[in-house]
Enzyme design. Structure first.
Site, short mmCIF file in Angstrom:
data_model
loop_
_atom_site.label_atom_id
_atom_site.label_comp_id
_atom_site.label_asym_id
_atom_site.label_seq_id
_atom_site.Cartn_x
_atom_site.Cartn_y
_atom_site.Cartn_z
N HIS A 37 0.84 -1.21 0.00
CA HIS A 37 0.00 0.00 0.00
C HIS A 37 0.87 1.25 0.00
O HIS A 37 0.59 2.22 -0.71
CB HIS A 37 -0.89 0.03 1.25
CG HIS A 37 -1.85 -1.13 1.37
ND1 HIS A 37 -1.76 -2.05 2.38
CD2 HIS A 37 -2.91 -1.48 0.62
CE1 HIS A 37 -2.74 -2.93 2.25
NE2 HIS A 37 -3.46 -2.62 1.19
N ARG A 187 -3.89 -10.15 4.33
CA ARG A 187 -4.31 -11.50 4.75
C ARG A 187 -3.14 -12.35 5.24
O ARG A 187 -3.37 -13.40 5.85
CB ARG A 187 -5.06 -12.20 3.62
CG ARG A 187 -6.44 -11.61 3.36
CD ARG A 187 -7.28 -12.47 2.44
NE ARG A 187 -8.68 -12.06 2.43
CZ ARG A 187 -9.25 -11.26 1.51
NH1 ARG A 187 -8.53 -10.81 0.51
NH2 ARG A 187 -10.53 -10.94 1.60
P1 AMP Z 1 -6.37 -4.09 -0.47
O1 AMP Z 1 -6.27 -3.25 0.75
O2 AMP Z 1 -5.89 -5.48 -0.31
O3 AMP Z 1 -7.73 -3.98 -1.11
O4 AMP Z 1 -5.36 -3.44 -1.51
C1 AMP Z 1 -5.41 -2.09 -1.85
C2 AMP Z 1 -4.51 -1.82 -3.02
O5 AMP Z 1 -3.18 -2.17 -2.68
C3 AMP Z 1 -4.87 -2.65 -4.27
O6 AMP Z 1 -4.71 -1.86 -5.43
C4 AMP Z 1 -3.87 -3.76 -4.21
O7 AMP Z 1 -3.58 -4.32 -5.47
C5 AMP Z 1 -2.66 -3.05 -3.66
N1 AMP Z 1 -1.74 -4.02 -3.06
C6 AMP Z 1 -2.02 -4.98 -2.14
N2 AMP Z 1 -0.94 -5.73 -1.89
C7 AMP Z 1 0.06 -5.25 -2.66
C8 AMP Z 1 1.42 -5.61 -2.86
N3 AMP Z 1 1.99 -6.62 -2.21
N4 AMP Z 1 2.15 -4.89 -3.76
C9 AMP Z 1 1.59 -3.87 -4.43
N5 AMP Z 1 0.31 -3.47 -4.30
C10 AMP Z 1 -0.45 -4.16 -3.42
#
Ligand code: AMP
Length: 283
Positions: A37, A187
């Site tokens: 993030h 997760r």
């Molecule tokens: P989430 O909070 O899981 O919905 O993710 C929010 C944003 O962060 C989304 O655009 C995800 O693709 C991105 N994201 C989550 N994990 C990663 C990671 N390891 N590397 C890059 N972006 C990420």
């Protein structure tokens, strides 16, 4: 840094800022922030006059038996990370405000959402597209940043934005990994120490396939065999899907070429992890 929960307040502030000619960069998340993030936030900081982070665990993208209730949350820590990354506004709407009684509209991206996570999680991408469309209307971003970790999600958002002529530039950012290769994910917090070790099989499979591809292997069947064998060596791992697809259309790939997507979802114990790579491209 300002914290805003009210949809009306966020929207009127965004509209006022736009009137002043400010470029708004936006990073939508479900919180429990990590370095993945943060990489999106830092790029948003670089490219926008104003940086908005949303933290919203979106109920309509979770299936009935999924982890909505136990999804990890830590608003205090998230605000600390957000401040470090130069966020101007943290938008944290309540689910009841986002989806009040009578809410009945959905955005559905048809073809791109059929395979992979769309097949395993019916309705998931309708929930994602609907919330992102709604957040775009509230936050009025010029630029929105998403991770390629959620490859299919990024493809769906790009399609939706183009199809509905949304005036937003969608930026895809590389997967951020732990030192040992595990793709960062909120997760990952579910994993026990043993499971955390088992979870490395996803990255091992990706690396094995990438090495075979670099050595000249182009047979999807053989690449698939090798990736599956690596994951099956892990007793705690259960493959949900492991597929080679066209990196643009997400249609089944007949042979591996530069730009072919290897995408996988693997359950480690009760935790479902996803990862992916594009063949012939940098990790
Ligand atoms: P989430 O909070 O899981 O919905 O993710 C929010 C944003 O962060 C989304 O655009 C995800 O693709 C991105 N994201 C989550 N994990 C990663 C990671 N390891 N590397 C890059 N972006 C990420």
């Amino acid at each position: 840094m300002q914290l805003i929960a009210s949809i009306a307040q966020m929207q009127s502030l965004a509209l006022a800022l736009k009137q002043q000619g400010k470029h708004i960069a936006f990073v939508p998340t479900m919180g429990f922030l990590h370095e993945g993030h943060a990489s999106l936030l830092r790029e948003g900081r670089r490219r926008g006059d104003l940086l908005v982070l949303s933290i919203f665990v979106n109920p309509i993208q979770f299936g009935a038996n999924e982890d909505l209730e136990r999804y990890p949350r830590d608003m205090e820590r998230d605000c600390r990370i957000a401040a470090e990354c130069g966020v101007d506004i943290v938008f944290t709407p309540a689910a009841a405000a986002m989806y009040p009684a009578g809410f009945q509209t959905s955005i559905s991206v048809r073809e791109l959402t059929r395979p992979l996570c769309g097949a395993s999680r019916p309705g998931h991408f309708d929930g994602v597209a609907t919330v992102v469309g709604k957040l775009f209307n509230i936050v009025q971003p010029d630029l929105a940043l998403f991770g390629t970790k959620d490859y299919q999600q990024l493809a769906v958002i790009r399609r939706m934005t183009a199809d509905l002529s949304m005036p937003v530039t969608v930026v895809g950012m590389p997967i951020v990994r732990e030192a040992d290769g595990l793709a960062m994910s909120s997760r990952n917090a579910y994993l026990s120490p043993d499971e955390r070790q088992s979870a490395l099989c996803l990255y091992r499979a990706i690396n094995a396939v990438r090495a075979m591809y670099t050595a000249g292997e182009r047979s999807v069947a053989l690449l698939l065999d090798s990736a599956q064998a690596i994951i099956r060596q892990e007793p705690a791992a259960e493959i949900d899907y492991l597929e080679f697809r066209d990196g643009e259309t997400l249609e089944t790939a007949a042979t591996a070429v530069d730009g072919t997507l290897l995408a996988m979802a693997v359950k480690i114990g009760k935790t479902r992890l996803i990862d992916n790579t594009l063949l012939g491209k940098e990790l």
